[in-house]
Design a protein around this motif. Sequence first.
Motif, PDB file in Angstrom:
ATOM      1  N   GLU A 176       0.813  -1.213   0.000  1.00 31.35           N
ATOM      2  CA  GLU A 176       0.000   0.000   0.000  1.00 31.35           C
ATOM      3  C   GLU A 176       0.846   1.263   0.000  1.00 31.35           C
ATOM      4  O   GLU A 176       0.374   2.338  -0.381  1.00 31.35           O
ATOM      5  CB  GLU A 176      -0.967   0.017   1.195  1.00 31.35           C
ATOM      6  CG  GLU A 176      -0.324   0.005   2.565  1.00 31.35           C
ATOM      7  CD  GLU A 176      -0.249  -1.398   3.138  1.00 31.35           C
ATOM      8  OE1 GLU A 176      -0.443  -1.544   4.356  1.00 31.35           O
ATOM      9  OE2 GLU A 176       0.024  -2.349   2.373  1.00 31.35           O
ATOM     10  N   ARG A 220     -13.847   1.613  -2.982  1.00 35.47           N
ATOM     11  CA  ARG A 220     -12.948   0.516  -2.607  1.00 35.47           C
ATOM     12  C   ARG A 220     -13.629  -0.826  -2.868  1.00 35.47           C
ATOM     13  O   ARG A 220     -13.009  -1.762  -3.382  1.00 35.47           O
ATOM     14  CB  ARG A 220     -12.565   0.622  -1.131  1.00 35.47           C
ATOM     15  CG  ARG A 220     -11.525  -0.411  -0.703  1.00 35.47           C
ATOM     16  CD  ARG A 220     -11.480  -0.593   0.781  1.00 35.47           C
ATOM     17  NE  ARG A 220     -12.701  -1.235   1.286  1.00 35.47           N
ATOM     18  CZ  ARG A 220     -12.827  -1.711   2.521  1.00 35.47           C
ATOM     19  NH1 ARG A 220     -11.823  -1.611   3.376  1.00 35.47           N
ATOM     20  NH2 ARG A 220     -13.962  -2.272   2.911  1.00 35.47           N
ATOM     21  N   HIS A 221     -14.900  -0.936  -2.505  1.00 39.94           N
ATOM     22  CA  HIS A 221     -15.648  -2.178  -2.749  1.00 39.94           C
ATOM     23  C   HIS A 221     -15.669  -2.515  -4.237  1.00 39.94           C
ATOM     24  O   HIS A 221     -15.473  -3.677  -4.628  1.00 39.94           O
ATOM     25  CB  HIS A 221     -17.084  -2.039  -2.244  1.00 39.94           C
ATOM     26  CG  HIS A 221     -17.219  -2.175  -0.763  1.00 39.94           C
ATOM     27  ND1 HIS A 221     -16.277  -2.795   0.012  1.00 39.94           N
ATOM     28  CD2 HIS A 221     -18.194  -1.778   0.096  1.00 39.94           C
ATOM     29  CE1 HIS A 221     -16.661  -2.782   1.278  1.00 39.94           C
ATOM     30  NE2 HIS A 221     -17.817  -2.158   1.360  1.00 39.94           N
ATOM     31  N   TYR A 251     -12.305  -3.784  -5.263  1.00 36.03           N
ATOM     32  CA  TYR A 251     -12.110  -5.157  -4.791  1.00 36.03           C
ATOM     33  C   TYR A 251     -12.787  -6.155  -5.728  1.00 36.03           C
ATOM     34  O   TYR A 251     -12.264  -7.236  -6.001  1.00 36.03           O
ATOM     35  CB  TYR A 251     -12.676  -5.313  -3.383  1.00 36.03           C
ATOM     36  CG  TYR A 251     -11.773  -4.846  -2.259  1.00 36.03           C
ATOM     37  CD1 TYR A 251     -10.509  -4.310  -2.523  1.00 36.03           C
ATOM     38  CD2 TYR A 251     -12.180  -4.929  -0.933  1.00 36.03           C
ATOM     39  CE1 TYR A 251      -9.691  -3.869  -1.488  1.00 36.03           C
ATOM     40  CE2 TYR A 251     -11.357  -4.497   0.111  1.00 36.03           C
ATOM     41  CZ  TYR A 251     -10.120  -3.965  -0.187  1.00 36.03           C
ATOM     42  OH  TYR A 251      -9.312  -3.557   0.836  1.00 36.03           O
ATOM     43  N   GLU A 252     -13.968  -5.797  -6.183  1.00 36.91           N
ATOM     44  CA  GLU A 252     -14.726  -6.697  -7.048  1.00 36.91           C
ATOM     45  C   GLU A 252     -14.012  -6.975  -8.366  1.00 36.91           C
ATOM     46  O   GLU A 252     -14.216  -8.023  -8.980  1.00 36.91           O
ATOM     47  CB  GLU A 252     -16.109  -6.103  -7.318  1.00 36.91           C
ATOM     48  CG  GLU A 252     -17.034  -6.148  -6.101  1.00 36.91           C
ATOM     49  CD  GLU A 252     -18.309  -5.349  -6.312  1.00 36.91           C
ATOM     50  OE1 GLU A 252     -18.468  -4.771  -7.420  1.00 36.91           O
ATOM     51  OE2 GLU A 252     -19.135  -5.271  -5.378  1.00 36.91           O
ATOM     52  N   LYS A 309      -6.053  -5.114  -5.170  1.00 39.91           N
ATOM     53  CA  LYS A 309      -5.722  -5.399  -3.771  1.00 39.91           C
ATOM     54  C   LYS A 309      -5.542  -4.117  -2.960  1.00 39.91           C
ATOM     55  O   LYS A 309      -5.994  -4.029  -1.807  1.00 39.91           O
ATOM     56  CB  LYS A 309      -4.442  -6.240  -3.709  1.00 39.91           C
ATOM     57  CG  LYS A 309      -4.154  -6.818  -2.334  1.00 39.91           C
ATOM     58  CD  LYS A 309      -2.965  -7.772  -2.393  1.00 39.91           C
ATOM     59  CE  LYS A 309      -2.695  -8.397  -1.030  1.00 39.91           C
ATOM     60  NZ  LYS A 309      -1.531  -9.317  -1.071  1.00 39.91           N
ATOM     61  N   TYR A 310      -4.859  -3.129  -3.532  1.00 41.81           N
ATOM     62  CA  TYR A 310      -4.637  -1.855  -2.852  1.00 41.81           C
ATOM     63  C   TYR A 310      -5.185  -0.729  -3.731  1.00 41.81           C
ATOM     64  O   TYR A 310      -4.452  -0.133  -4.521  1.00 41.81           O
ATOM     65  CB  TYR A 310      -3.156  -1.632  -2.563  1.00 41.81           C
ATOM     66  CG  TYR A 310      -2.540  -2.673  -1.669  1.00 41.81           C
ATOM     67  CD1 TYR A 310      -2.940  -2.793  -0.343  1.00 41.81           C
ATOM     68  CD2 TYR A 310      -1.567  -3.542  -2.141  1.00 41.81           C
ATOM     69  CE1 TYR A 310      -2.386  -3.757   0.481  1.00 41.81           C
ATOM     70  CE2 TYR A 310      -1.006  -4.505  -1.322  1.00 41.81           C
ATOM     71  CZ  TYR A 310      -1.416  -4.607  -0.009  1.00 41.81           C
ATOM     72  OH  TYR A 310      -0.871  -5.559   0.812  1.00 41.81           O
ATOM     73  N   PRO A 311      -6.475  -0.433  -3.618  1.00 45.84           N
ATOM     74  CA  PRO A 311      -7.075   0.601  -4.471  1.00 45.84           C
ATOM     75  C   PRO A 311      -6.432   1.966  -4.242  1.00 45.84           C
ATOM     76  O   PRO A 311      -6.076   2.324  -3.115  1.00 45.84           O
ATOM     77  CB  PRO A 311      -8.544   0.603  -4.038  1.00 45.84           C
ATOM     78  CG  PRO A 311      -8.758  -0.716  -3.372  1.00 45.84           C
ATOM     79  CD  PRO A 311      -7.466  -1.062  -2.731  1.00 45.84           C
ATOM     80  N   ASN A 351      -4.815   0.080 -10.686  1.00 44.36           N
ATOM     81  CA  ASN A 351      -5.204   0.152  -9.278  1.00 44.36           C
ATOM     82  C   ASN A 351      -6.063   1.367  -8.954  1.00 44.36           C
ATOM     83  O   ASN A 351      -6.602   1.466  -7.847  1.00 44.36           O
ATOM     84  CB  ASN A 351      -3.955   0.171  -8.383  1.00 44.36           C
ATOM     85  CG  ASN A 351      -3.215  -1.155  -8.400  1.00 44.36           C
ATOM     86  OD1 ASN A 351      -3.834  -2.207  -8.535  1.00 44.36           O
ATOM     87  ND2 ASN A 351      -1.906  -1.107  -8.272  1.00 44.36           N
ATOM     88  N   CYS A 408      -8.985   3.542  -8.316  1.00 42.69           N
ATOM     89  CA  CYS A 408     -10.381   3.184  -8.033  1.00 42.69           C
ATOM     90  C   CYS A 408     -11.307   4.383  -8.122  1.00 42.69           C
ATOM     91  O   CYS A 408     -12.529   4.202  -8.210  1.00 42.69           O
ATOM     92  CB  CYS A 408     -10.499   2.526  -6.659  1.00 42.69           C
ATOM     93  SG  CYS A 408     -10.265   3.647  -5.263  1.00 42.69           S
TER      94      CYS A 408
END
Length: 578
Positions: free
Chosen positions: A75, A236-237, A240-241, A245-247, A294, A296
């Motif tokens: 991160e 973030r959700h 993840y979808e 891994k580290y948005p 990455n 998001c």
Amino acid sequence: MAATSGEQIAGKEGILSLVKTKLEPMIEVGTLYLNKAKDEINSYCSGMEAWQIVLYTLGLTLVVVWLYRFLFDHELGLFERIQKSFFKNVRHLPIIGTKIKQEIEKTCNNVENFSFKLEPGQTYVTNLPYTGLSESKLLQLINDKYETMEGADWTCGKVSGTVYNGNAELTSLITKVYGQYAWANPLHPDVFPGVRKMEAEVVAMTCKMFNGGPEACGTMTSGGTESILMACRVYRHIAYERGVKYPEILAPKSVHSAFNKAADYFRMKVVLVPLDPVTMKCDVKAMARMINRNTCMLVGSAPQFPHGTLDPIEEMSKLALKHKLPLHVDSCLGGFLVPFMKKAGYHIEPFDFSLPGVTSISADTHKYGFTPKGSSVIMYSNKSLRFKQYYINPDWQGGIYASPAIAGSRAGALIAATWAVMMHYGEQGYVDSTRAIIQTTRHIEAGVRKIPGVYVVGQPDVSVVALGSLDFNVFQLASDLNKRGWNLNSLQFPSCFHICVTIPHTKNGVADVFLKDVQECSEALLSQPRTKADGMAAIYGTAQAIPDRSIVSEAAGAFLDACYKTNYQTVANGVDAK
């Protein structure tokens, strides 16, 4: 004339033949190197047992995986981790570590002495009174010992931001409504249906202010920070979808620190985009170059807190659509100004849901909406986004638990008071207050530009004017103004301070007094530009020059500690605390 099918086939065969001719030498060379590598590996492994080959292969695989994670899968960036590790080790050196500790303690003592002085004879209550105080005694204690504690006088219009209205009539209305709903809790909408209706109406009215479509929706929160946290959690959700891994939150350097707080809470990463050095607006071209798998969410401010500049939201909207990314607009500061600026007679660039790329907006009702502190609205362009904000636990023994934001129980009185103020002011009331605030801001900006020794930082679009200086320590200017009763916000990178214009500043003559004081203090500093900084000016100026930001963090933490210091007294102001 169109080519025949035979000619087309011949043409394709010719191209394939040419490609084959070019590739064959490369394939031969590649095969040669592969065979050589194979021979080397076989030679190295000759004489080994099977278990050794398996063990070495496993060890090499683990090393490669660790190296990949160390370099890329973290991160924090590699440079940031190296920097933190370096300063951490330096601070373990005996002489340096001891000196740093002494300086932090010295700074903290200075901050405490400067900010938290008590009047002679005052102490702290640390135990409950043995016998509870009557209403008359309690109110007397508040009025005599607490209300009279010396602080900045916001009523005269010398405090930046903080209190955005303060009108006595509005205060009376808020007090009455708050008292009527003092026990209300929207966690129980079946018990308090009126508060539920009020909250839904506050959200609906705010969405309409920002040109939300039929699907526009949202919730109320406790303030701008929670509104921002909720938006970041939603995106973030979504990240993840899709396997991130580290948005990463891609935002301008001027973005509010609440996004860093969200990243810290939700295991995300903030990637800061450079600003245009003249306007202090986000560099959208740089933002476009920094987008990666990455990323998001994109973030823009309307306006940003430090310099009052409106980011180019329309360009960001196009960028978000191009890369299929959500765009959050942080309008926490100006949320009840920017929607009314056009009707107040001022030009403003597009910033709201009328732009197709904007997917969420945060707007604080408790700033220029003039509602009590502790209320804000987070809005989304559609209900599927808002659903991802909810926390739902279907398996709790206490029943199915669901809450719209961070808090479970909430103060229904705040919701009712927010609704009441918005209904009381109405659109025309907010248009009038916006006109007065923007007019005063433009007057201050024009006046500051005429004062030698100071300059306006960035391009103030809404209600903030930031002042910098190339001729003297600008924090000393802020300190000198503080001695004249002004309470202003110090900023960094670049060094400056700002005044956030509110209703008290629009009173007759207040802006002119500010300009007069700035001019006189600037003239004094220009005559002695090397004047040694004192008070908070010295502390703030030094803080920016420290490369190890963990030291600054410790000093800031000590400031928070000082806010809760009570000196462990058991009797205060004549109250029996046996």
